[in-house]
Design a protein around this motif. Structure first.
Motif, PDB file in Angstrom:
ATOM      1  N   SER A 400     -71.502   8.231  47.615  1.00 41.86           N
ATOM      2  CA  SER A 400     -72.601   8.824  46.835  1.00 41.86           C
ATOM      3  C   SER A 400     -72.939  10.213  47.372  1.00 41.86           C
ATOM      4  O   SER A 400     -73.241  11.127  46.601  1.00 41.86           O
ATOM      5  N   ASP A 403     -70.326  12.470  45.999  1.00 42.21           N
ATOM      6  CA  ASP A 403     -70.520  12.688  44.552  1.00 42.21           C
ATOM      7  C   ASP A 403     -71.705  13.605  44.280  1.00 42.21           C
ATOM      8  O   ASP A 403     -71.671  14.403  43.338  1.00 42.21           O
ATOM      9  N   THR A 404     -72.743  13.509  45.092  1.00 42.26           N
ATOM     10  CA  THR A 404     -73.960  14.292  44.869  1.00 42.26           C
ATOM     11  C   THR A 404     -73.807  15.735  45.328  1.00 42.26           C
ATOM     12  O   THR A 404     -74.177  16.675  44.604  1.00 42.26           O
TER      13      THR A 404
END
Length: 528
Positions: A400, A403-404
């Protein structure tokens, strides 16, 4: 096996040209034998002169043929067999010493010239083939019969100077050829040493072995009371080998200033001092001691350079003045150059090998090498009866995070995470990238409590980590989960130990992440 008397005889017949093969020595003396044949040819021509009586003519022709055949037998058989049987050398020496003056009596017109030339040519042959002392033995044995022959042969008084001139010329020839032979022997030894050093050094790619071989070569090739091999590193010279008057000393570092070695490094050239107390002040150097508290009187040093950069210095000293010649310095330079090339190759190989062990992004050990290193640490721990702790670490929600904020920011997280780990472990500890965002730490001699303390400090440092996105905006640092296992108390098998630590890592994640498992209370039941 030779008897002592035989060995003594062989030692007496030691020649300065002993480095050459018999065939090579025969090539050297071939022109001399050719000159002998010219003299024999001269006798033959004398025999053809009308003024020569028939009896003399037959004598000269017979002598010409005999000398020609004898020269061939001497070169083809006697000299080669004399290499194996020293007794035959005595026969050749004494036979020629007595025979040449006696034979000269047979030639009334040219006897004196024959005696002088043949005696001096034989001196040259003997000193080359048999050595210096056999040549003196020949000269002595040749002179005494000559005095008798000159007395009995009614030699004109004006020619008696030959009785003195021939030995003096012979002495000069012996010393000249001995000096040339010794110089040739030294040069051959020099080349053999260089070749031997190159052959031995070039078969290894380990720096310690190269340095050890270099040390052995110096001891073998040079008569030195002291020597050292220094490797340059971060402004200091580390003496990997320090030998002083029969004793080796532990490696030590000396500053690169106000020393003879510093001068060699600064000038990138060799230095030879025949008398240090007199010559050093002119160089602005105050002699220093390493090893024993005793100043060398002679010293020579040369830089080790390869690939355009300085690797170190090799220096040799002696407690006597004028201990080294420039030929010794040339030998040291050649040895050092061979060693420098080998060390440069070894260092490059070590760098390549080290890079192959490392993760290219973080610099931590890769999965494969970490396992090998951990197995070796476990073997040592078992031998010493000491514990080995293993920590498995994983960055929470790293996917995550990637991805962020993007993979470049994710890469920076991995790099900084590795740096945080390295700040909290010792030099002999291990850190490896297990795969992706998972890492492993090997802690030799650490128990469970100590490993837990290290894990906590790493977690606390991660919380304080300052991170920014690609626009420079601050972003929260990721947390980590950790699992710990202890060798050999929980498992005496490395692979089982890894599995156990990995299971505990995932237990920490299941407990809510940003956790260390097991808790400190777990280790109270394990006595190390």
């Amino acid at each position: 096996m030779f008897s002592p008397g035989w060995d003594t005889m062989k030692s007496f017949f030691h020649t300065s040209f002993h480095h050459l093969t018999l065939t090579e020595r025969q090539r050297i003396i071939a022109p001399i034998l050719g000159l002998v044949l010219l003299i024999v040819g001269g006798l033959f021509l004398v025999a053809l002169h009308p003024s020569v009586q028939p009896d003399e003519r037959r004598l000269y022709i017979a002598a010409s043929i005999t000398f020609t055949l004898y020269s061939w037998v001497l070169l083809r058989y006697l000299f080669p067999y004399a290499e194996q049987y020293p007794v035959l050398r005595w026969v050749i020496l004494v036979g020629h010493a007595i025979g040449i003056p006696l034979i000269s009596l047979l030639f009334a017109n040219v006897g004196l010239l024959f005696d002088a030339i043949m005696s001096l040519l034989t001196v040259i042959l003997v000193v080359i083939l048999f050595g210096r002392w056999p040549a003196y033995t020949f000269l002595t044995s040749n002179t005494l019969p000559r005095l008798v022959v000159y007395t009995l042969g009614n030699i004109p008084r004006g020619h008696t100077f030959l009785a003195v001139a021939i030995p003096l010329f012979g002495l000069t020839l012996i010393e000249t050829f001995s000096i040339v032979g010794n110089m040739l022997a030294r040069h051959i030894t020099y080349l053999e040493t260089i070749n031997g050093v190159a052959r031995r050094i070039n078969v290894t790619i380990e720096p310690p072995q190269v340095i050890e071989l270099l040390s052995a070569a110096i001891q073998e090739a040079l008569e030195a009371d002291t020597y050292y091999i220094g490797i340059q590193h971060d402004g200091t010279l580390r003496l990997e080998v320090l030998y002083d008057d029969g004793e080796f000393y532990p490696p030590q570092e000396i500053p690169e200033k106000n020393s003879l070695a510093a001068l060699v490094i600064a000038q990138h050239r060799s230095l030879l001092l025949h008398n240090i107390p007199k010559e050093a002040p002119a160089l602005g150097i105050s002699p220093q001691t390493v090893g024993k508290d005793k100043i060398n009187l002679s010293w020579m040093g040369t830089p080790m350079e390869a690939g355009g950069h300085l690797i170190g210095v090799v220096a040799v000293g002696a407690y006597r003045e004028n201990a080294f010649r420039y030929s010794d310095l040339e030998l040291l330079e050649s040895i050092a150059q061979q060693a420098a090339l080998a060390l440069d190759n070894a260092y490059h190989h070590a760098e390549v090998e080290e890079r192959s062990r490392r993760d290219s992004l973080t610099g931590a050990y890769n999965h494969g090498y970490f396992l090998m290193a951990l197995a070796e640490k476990a073997r040592q721990a078992q031998q010493q009866g000491k514990p080995l702790a293993l920590i498995m670490l994983d960055i929470d929600f790293f996917k995550s995070y990637n991805d962020t904020y993007g993979h470049l920011v994710g890469d920076q997280v991995l790099i900084k995470f590795t740096d945080v780990i390295k700040r909290h472990i010792k030099k002999g500890d291990l850190v490896g990238r297990w795969g992706g965002e998972e890492f492993a730490i090997g802690l030799p001699e650490a128990n469970g409590v100590q490993a837990t303390q290290i894990a906590r400090r790493i977690a606390e440092s991660m919380k304080k980590l300052q991170m920014h996105d690609r626009q420079g905006n601050p972003i929260p640092a990721p947390t980590i989960s950790q699992g710990i296992a202890l060798f050999p108390y929980e498992s005496d098998d490395i692979y089982t130990l890894v599995d156990l630590a990995d299971q505990r890592l995932y237990q920490a994640k299941n407990n809510g992440r940003n956790q260390i498992f097991p808790s400190p209370a777990h280790w109270k039941h394990i006595k190390t």
